[in-house]
Design an enzyme around this catalytic site. Sequence first.
Site, PDB file in Angstrom:
ATOM      1  CG  HIS A 266       2.770  -0.909  -5.783  1.00  0.00           C
ATOM      2  ND1 HIS A 266       1.745  -0.011  -5.595  1.00  0.00           N
ATOM      3  CD2 HIS A 266       3.525  -0.844  -4.662  1.00  0.00           C
ATOM      4  CE1 HIS A 266       1.879   0.566  -4.397  1.00  0.00           C
ATOM      5  NE2 HIS A 266       2.952   0.079  -3.816  1.00  0.00           N
ATOM      6  CD  GLU A 267       6.485  -3.209  -3.565  1.00  0.00           C
ATOM      7  OE1 GLU A 267       7.434  -2.492  -3.165  1.00  0.00           O
ATOM      8  OE2 GLU A 267       5.358  -3.180  -3.033  1.00  0.00           O
ATOM      9  CG  HIS A 270       7.542   1.795  -3.868  1.00  0.00           C
ATOM     10  ND1 HIS A 270       7.251   3.013  -3.309  1.00  0.00           N
ATOM     11  CD2 HIS A 270       6.488   0.985  -3.567  1.00  0.00           C
ATOM     12  CE1 HIS A 270       6.068   2.947  -2.691  1.00  0.00           C
ATOM     13  NE2 HIS A 270       5.577   1.723  -2.838  1.00  0.00           N
ATOM     14  CD  GLU A 296       1.847   3.366  -1.880  1.00  0.00           C
ATOM     15  OE1 GLU A 296       3.007   3.022  -1.569  1.00  0.00           O
ATOM     16  OE2 GLU A 296       0.934   2.555  -2.134  1.00  0.00           O
TER      17      GLU A 296
HETATM   18 MG    MG Z   1       3.753   0.913  -1.799  1.00  0.00          MG
END
Ligand code: MG
Length: 503
Positions: A266-267, A270, A296
């Site tokens: 997830h990170e 980003h 996001e």
């Molecule tokens: Mg996030």
Amino acid sequence: MKEEQLQKLKNKLSELAYLNSANSLLHWDQEVHMPDSAVEARSKASSNLSKLIHEKFTSEEFEQLVKEANKSMEEDKLTDEEEAIVREVCREFKREKKLSSKFVEELTEVTSQAQEAWKQAKQEQDFSVFQPHLEKIIELKRKEAELVGYDDSPYDALLDTYEPYMKTSELESVFSELKDFLVPFLEQIQQSEAEIEDGLLDQEFPIEKQKEFSTEVIQEMGFDLDKGVVEESVHPFTLSLHPSDVRFTSKFQRDDLQMSILSTIHEAGHALYEQGLPAENFGTPLAEAASVGIHESQSRIWELMVGSSSEFWQNFYPKLQEKFSGQLEDYTYQDFYKAINKVEPGLIRVKADEVTYNLHIILRFELEKALIEEEIEVDQLPELWNQKIKDYLGIEVPSVSAGVLQDIHWSLGNIGYFPTYALGTVYAAQFYKTAQDEIENLDKKITNGNFKEFRGWLRENIHIHGKYYKPKQLTKQASGEELNCQHFISYLKYKYSKLYDLD
Ligand code: MG
């Protein structure tokens, strides 16, 4: 003449951006390395720097540059790129000007006390400890909306900070369609005869091995470790000082392999966005993310559509087995894939699966919107929260700590932020569908661990544009459609009909 003025504006913006980077570095260090003894000194260092940045941004000199740039824009003298810069700078400048420093100081003071009260309330399972602080925050946020101005709902003015140009009414229509699908879909899944066995995740996995595996994954994803850093913190987050210096953190837990891997992915999603922003435009909005929701989407598309797919694990599971020698040998990649996608309504948002997650968000949105629109009062929150959890997820809330007090956001004054979590998933599914249409055999490429074209697609269609397009235009441009939840709904139907033998 005009060019000279615009160059001056860009120079000022660049100066501000580097000061902001310095402030971000203070924050990074605070979360990752700083000794606890330095909390007060660090907060002063940071607030002094913030004050300096604010003063420069709202100075007469800067205002003059903004005005002239705006004039040039109105006279149609700018290129499209310059127009985008001026459009976004004016927007931010106007907002900042409307909020007096007295107001900003009061909000900072109130929220810093509220955070302490929230921690205490959560620990003591007592909403009344937090209630007066939240009442004050809601009052200030309503005031903020009045100061900033809005057309329809005061919530518009708050949402706009995170999801520029989006109206509450648009959000409501997407969310209500989503809710109408999710609630019965969840019931259908729960009534299914298919049982997913997730006992294989009920083991302790050595942290060092988790780190090694995660590092291999993010390198395959294309995170450039020569232009970034990965460390650990209590709450994973991503922060960029410049496209050449993008940092993120992970959190590794022995007893939660799934969370460790997926939150790292997830990170990294980003972080790839930040590394993909055009460095040559650093300092201008052209090198800033389009919105929090779009940001996001870049994490969720990797975490869910890629990192939680059967194709992804077909490739990575043998490597995972090898890493944790012996621990996973009795299970196949399908067993692992099923286990990490098990649907189970729970109380805690951050632990929610992708079917129930957005219901957690929708209920928070409904409540905060009703607070801002003065339809409900803060003291009604615990009861309304519990009722919604019952209605949407079918479960009872045993305590306020696992209910209305679980998230830090409201205590920080971040009203209007929650929707971006759900928007992220909706955008992600929409972008993923287009990527599947445009990249030949994308699924097969993911099965082979080849992410190059997919990463390139994201870069070309999302990352390099920064704020050149408004989020709405960017979405249309990248996917050919306005934001809508049909792609997310189709994605869930397809995936979970197979997992749970639904008709
Ligand atoms: Mg996030």
